[in-house]
Enzyme design. Structure first.
Site: not given
Ligand code: TNX
Length: 493
Positions: A238, A301-303
């Site tokens: 992100h 998050d969300e890597v």
């Protein structure tokens, strides 16, 4: 019907058999002459002054208070309490006087908003029913996370939200300050982050950012209402806004293009690039210096494009930098896949995954903050036809946001590792403050009660009845909200 419709529901409430308190000509707010209490006194006088249409003075404690006064007293520290014990408060409303007592400013504010929720106004006369309330929160962390990166919300907008949070006794405002689309906090040692990456927002909308002065003003405004601010700098994913500002953070050395879409998972930092560590040190040190509270959130998050081994080294580095700057670490649930220092706060959000890493992390000393997407993600649509919001975690009506138990959500999790509950509102589809409050209200009140009130006394039918009265308050404030068909909003008193 009793006009008492407090949210969150207090632990103990006795209605006293005497006439109500009436705010009158001689009413004042009385506090001890200490700066932090004077501020609380002014807030209280302002709140009830606006309600009654008559200015109310703040006086110092000393002589016998005039009849009809509201007396705020800070009691000694609590030494034997559990989590949240310093937020304990007591309210006694009698015909001639109101007393609010607590060991903390936050607790006094809880007492004052309780009075505000109890108050009725009829033809300019403010009445508060005679009651005795003894109350304390179940969880020490009762938060709301706001994504100001996908769409930006300025200081004045956030002050409005802070007011709503205080009204429901929430005490943590978590700001998701950075993402692919924008960087929203000026970092003095890395000025290009906001110079080059603050204008954009989702869909070509206008962005913005907070100066350190703005951030300090927000922090103070929140603190006066018993709320601390937890800033989040989301790494290592992100991060397109950072890569757009500083090309040295990419393997090619070239800055990336600005991004205004809503896909996730495509951008990332590289732990072994020479610029990465100095970047993390500069940013987290500056952010920690601007943070009054104990916690800084590192995201995590969300890597989706990093090997687990590099991810683990990255999280360890970011956490070490934050701790070196004197703060405790918070991260999204993915960090539970890496070794964590005891006390690290792991924020649970995606309920679709294997619970084992969270149970293990908790056993090793992590604290779990509960933000289950299917209950507490207030950017989810209310129903299929709702124009705003996303649906990946389901649709969340008021009852869904209310009917859940934080300590049994993750199978096998030791209940005492749960530090609290946090609602989250992501803003991919939310462009205005009306959009934002429409998603928050009424569901924020539901999550607030989950965070405050023990399960034995939580009951949907009872909550639904109390909630019906809160619509009038939101109308009075002039904020936009969603008239859920699950509640009979026509209830009057
Ligand atoms: C997942 S929750 C995300 C966010 C999105 C959100 C939309 C989390 C830690 N990551 O990037 O904005 O879903 O609901």
């Amino acid at each position: 019907m009793s006009p008492i419709a407090l949210i969150p529901r207090p632990q103990h409430l006795d209605e006293l058999d005497e006439p109500p308190f009436v705010l009158g000509e001689t009413s004042t707010v009385v506090v001890e002459p200490r700066p932090e209490l004077i501020q609380t006194g002014v807030l209280t006088a302002d709140l009830f002054g606006r309600l009654s249409g008559r200015a109310i003075e703040v006086r110092y404690a000393g002589a016998e208070p005039a009849p009809g006064s509201i007396v705020l007293t800070r009691t000694g520290p609590v030494t034997d309490g559990g989590p949240g014990a310093d937020e304990t408060y007591q309210v006694v409303v009698r015909a001639g006087r109101v007393e609010v007592r607590s060991p903390s400013i936050a607790g006094l504010v809880h007492g004052v908003v309780t009075l505000r929720q109890l108050a009725t106004v009829e033809e300019g006369t403010v009445r508060i029913p005679a009651v005795r309330i003894q109350d304390a929160p179940r969880f020490a962390w009762r938060g709301l996370s706001i994504d100001v990166a996908r769409h930006f919300f300025g200081v004045e907008d956030l002050k409005g939200v802070i007011g709503l949070m205080a009204h429901y006794k929430l005490n943590v405002l978590h700001l998701h300050l950075t993402d692919d689309q924008g960087w929203r906090l000026h970092v003095p040692s890395r000025p290009k982050l906001t110079e080059l990456s603050s204008d954009a927002a989702v869909g070509g909308d206008r962005g913005g950012f907070y100066t350190p002065g703005d951030f300090a003003a927000l922090t103070e405004y929140a603190a006066a209402r018993g709320i601390r601010v937890v800033p989040e700098i989301d790494v290592p994913g992100h991060v397109n806004a950072a890569l757009h500002a500083y090309g040295e953070l990419t393997p090619s050395g070239e800055p990336t293009d600005a991004y205004d879409g809503i896909d996730v998972g495509f951008s990332r930092l590289h732990v072994d690039l020479p610029a990465t560590r100095p970047f993390l040190e500069a940013v987290f040190t500056d952010v920690a210096a601007m943070t009054a509270g104990e916690h800084v959130h590192i995201g995590g998050d969300e890597v989706l494009t990093m090997e687990p081994e590099e991810y683990a080294r990255f999280v360890a580095l970011a956490a070490q930098v934050v701790r070196a700057a004197g703060k405790e670490v918070v991260g999204w649930q993915e960090i539970a896949h890496t070794p964590l220092e005891p006390g690290t706060v792991v924020q649970y959000w995606d309920t679709r995954v294997d619970p084992e890493p969270f149970v293990r992390a908790a056993r090793e000393g992590a604290r779990l903050l509960m933000s289950p997407g299917s209950k507490a993600y207030l950017d989810m649509k209310y129903d299929a036809s709702f124009p705003l919001g996303l649906e990946w975690a389901g649709r969340i009506e008021v009852r869904d946001a209310y009917d859940w138990e934080p300590t049994t959500l993750i199978e096998g999790l030791p209940a005492e590792s749960v530090i609290g509950v946090e609602a989250a509102v992501w803003t991919e589809t939310l462009r205005t403050v009306d959009d934002l409050t429409t998603m928050l209200l009424p569901r924020l009140a539901a999550v607030a009660e989950v965070a405050w009130t023990p399960p034995e006394v939580r009951d949907w039918a009872d909550f639904r009845g109390r909630l019906a009265r809160h619509g009038q308050f939101w109308d009075h404030l002039g904020v936009a909200w969603y008239r859920s068909p699950q509640v009979d909003w026509s209830t009057r008193h």
